[in-house]
Motif scaffolding. Sequence first.
Motif, PDB file in Angstrom:
ATOM      1  N   GLU A  88      37.270  -6.485 -23.853  1.00 54.66           N
ATOM      2  CA  GLU A  88      37.574  -5.583 -24.964  1.00 54.66           C
ATOM      3  C   GLU A  88      38.160  -6.319 -26.168  1.00 54.66           C
ATOM      4  O   GLU A  88      37.894  -5.953 -27.297  1.00 54.66           O
ATOM      5  CB  GLU A  88      38.541  -4.495 -24.513  1.00 54.66           C
ATOM      6  N   ARG A  89      38.931  -7.354 -25.921  1.00 52.58           N
ATOM      7  CA  ARG A  89      39.622  -8.038 -27.013  1.00 52.58           C
ATOM      8  C   ARG A  89      39.127  -9.443 -27.309  1.00 52.58           C
ATOM      9  O   ARG A  89      39.483 -10.015 -28.331  1.00 52.58           O
ATOM     10  CB  ARG A  89      41.114  -8.095 -26.705  1.00 52.58           C
ATOM     11  N   MET A 107      37.880 -10.831 -30.700  1.00 57.00           N
ATOM     12  CA  MET A 107      36.904  -9.870 -31.224  1.00 57.00           C
ATOM     13  C   MET A 107      37.175  -9.513 -32.686  1.00 57.00           C
ATOM     14  O   MET A 107      36.241  -9.273 -33.443  1.00 57.00           O
ATOM     15  CB  MET A 107      36.895  -8.595 -30.391  1.00 57.00           C
ATOM     16  N   THR A 108      38.427  -9.478 -33.086  1.00 56.43           N
ATOM     17  CA  THR A 108      38.729  -9.103 -34.472  1.00 56.43           C
ATOM     18  C   THR A 108      38.335 -10.196 -35.459  1.00 56.43           C
ATOM     19  O   THR A 108      38.214  -9.924 -36.644  1.00 56.43           O
ATOM     20  CB  THR A 108      40.230  -8.783 -34.632  1.00 56.43           C
ATOM     21  N   SER A 109      38.101 -11.428 -34.990  1.00 55.84           N
ATOM     22  CA  SER A 109      37.714 -12.498 -35.906  1.00 55.84           C
ATOM     23  C   SER A 109      36.203 -12.661 -36.026  1.00 55.84           C
ATOM     24  O   SER A 109      35.731 -13.476 -36.811  1.00 55.84           O
ATOM     25  CB  SER A 109      38.344 -13.822 -35.467  1.00 55.84           C
ATOM     26  N   VAL A 110      35.437 -11.884 -35.283  1.00 54.99           N
ATOM     27  CA  VAL A 110      33.976 -11.966 -35.375  1.00 54.99           C
ATOM     28  C   VAL A 110      33.528 -11.327 -36.683  1.00 54.99           C
ATOM     29  O   VAL A 110      33.839 -10.174 -36.969  1.00 54.99           O
ATOM     30  CB  VAL A 110      33.299 -11.269 -34.168  1.00 54.99           C
ATOM     31  N   ARG A 111      32.796 -12.096 -37.490  1.00 50.90           N
ATOM     32  CA  ARG A 111      32.323 -11.624 -38.779  1.00 50.90           C
ATOM     33  C   ARG A 111      30.884 -11.129 -38.693  1.00 50.90           C
ATOM     34  O   ARG A 111      30.549 -10.074 -39.205  1.00 50.90           O
ATOM     35  CB  ARG A 111      32.434 -12.754 -39.803  1.00 50.90           C
ATOM     36  N   TYR A 158      34.002  -3.420 -30.464  1.00 49.03           N
ATOM     37  CA  TYR A 158      35.376  -3.886 -30.282  1.00 49.03           C
ATOM     38  C   TYR A 158      35.851  -4.797 -31.402  1.00 49.03           C
ATOM     39  O   TYR A 158      37.051  -5.010 -31.551  1.00 49.03           O
ATOM     40  CB  TYR A 158      35.530  -4.549 -28.914  1.00 49.03           C
ATOM     41  N   SER A 159      34.953  -5.353 -32.214  1.00 51.46           N
ATOM     42  CA  SER A 159      35.419  -6.149 -33.344  1.00 51.46           C
ATOM     43  C   SER A 159      35.904  -5.242 -34.472  1.00 51.46           C
ATOM     44  O   SER A 159      36.731  -5.626 -35.278  1.00 51.46           O
ATOM     45  CB  SER A 159      34.314  -7.067 -33.858  1.00 51.46           C
TER      46      SER A 159
END
Length: 163
Positions: A88-89, A107-111, A158-159
């Motif tokens: 998930e993360r 996941m939050t850094s995937v552009r 999740y991103s």
Amino acid sequence: MSELLYKANPSVWRSHPFGALIAWMLVLLGVVIAVTDAIPFLPEPTQPVQLPEEFQIRWLGYGLLLIGCFQLLRWWLTTLMDQLEIYERELVWTHGLLSKEYTEINMTSVRTVRIEQSLFQRIVGAGNLQIFTAGDAPELTIRGLPRPQEIRQHIKRYSAGDD
């Protein structure tokens, strides 16, 4: 770590479709030649062919069998070395058989997620995956993964932070 959403290794058939087919054909042809001591589908020569006494067609079969098996084994070991896990993360890419190399991407850094599929990959449900975080070069490139659209959906979901 959070819940595992996806786990897969690239497959030989999906990564090298025509190469795997040719390697299997070499194995099969090698077995036939080694067992029958003759090359199938060749017409009988009109004149007798003089071969050295120590030459046996069987050795050609053993050679083809060895080449095909070696190539399939090499590709199979390469697929064992690589594994993608999506949580998930984070996204975890593992590479290596005896010594391991891990790439973890939050996941939050995937552009950007790029999926490339040839016609044959679309037929067998595979694709090549590129993941971009920052910059113009992909952070991660993986060939021959099964279900690439599912991978893209998990990463996109999740991103963005949707749980």
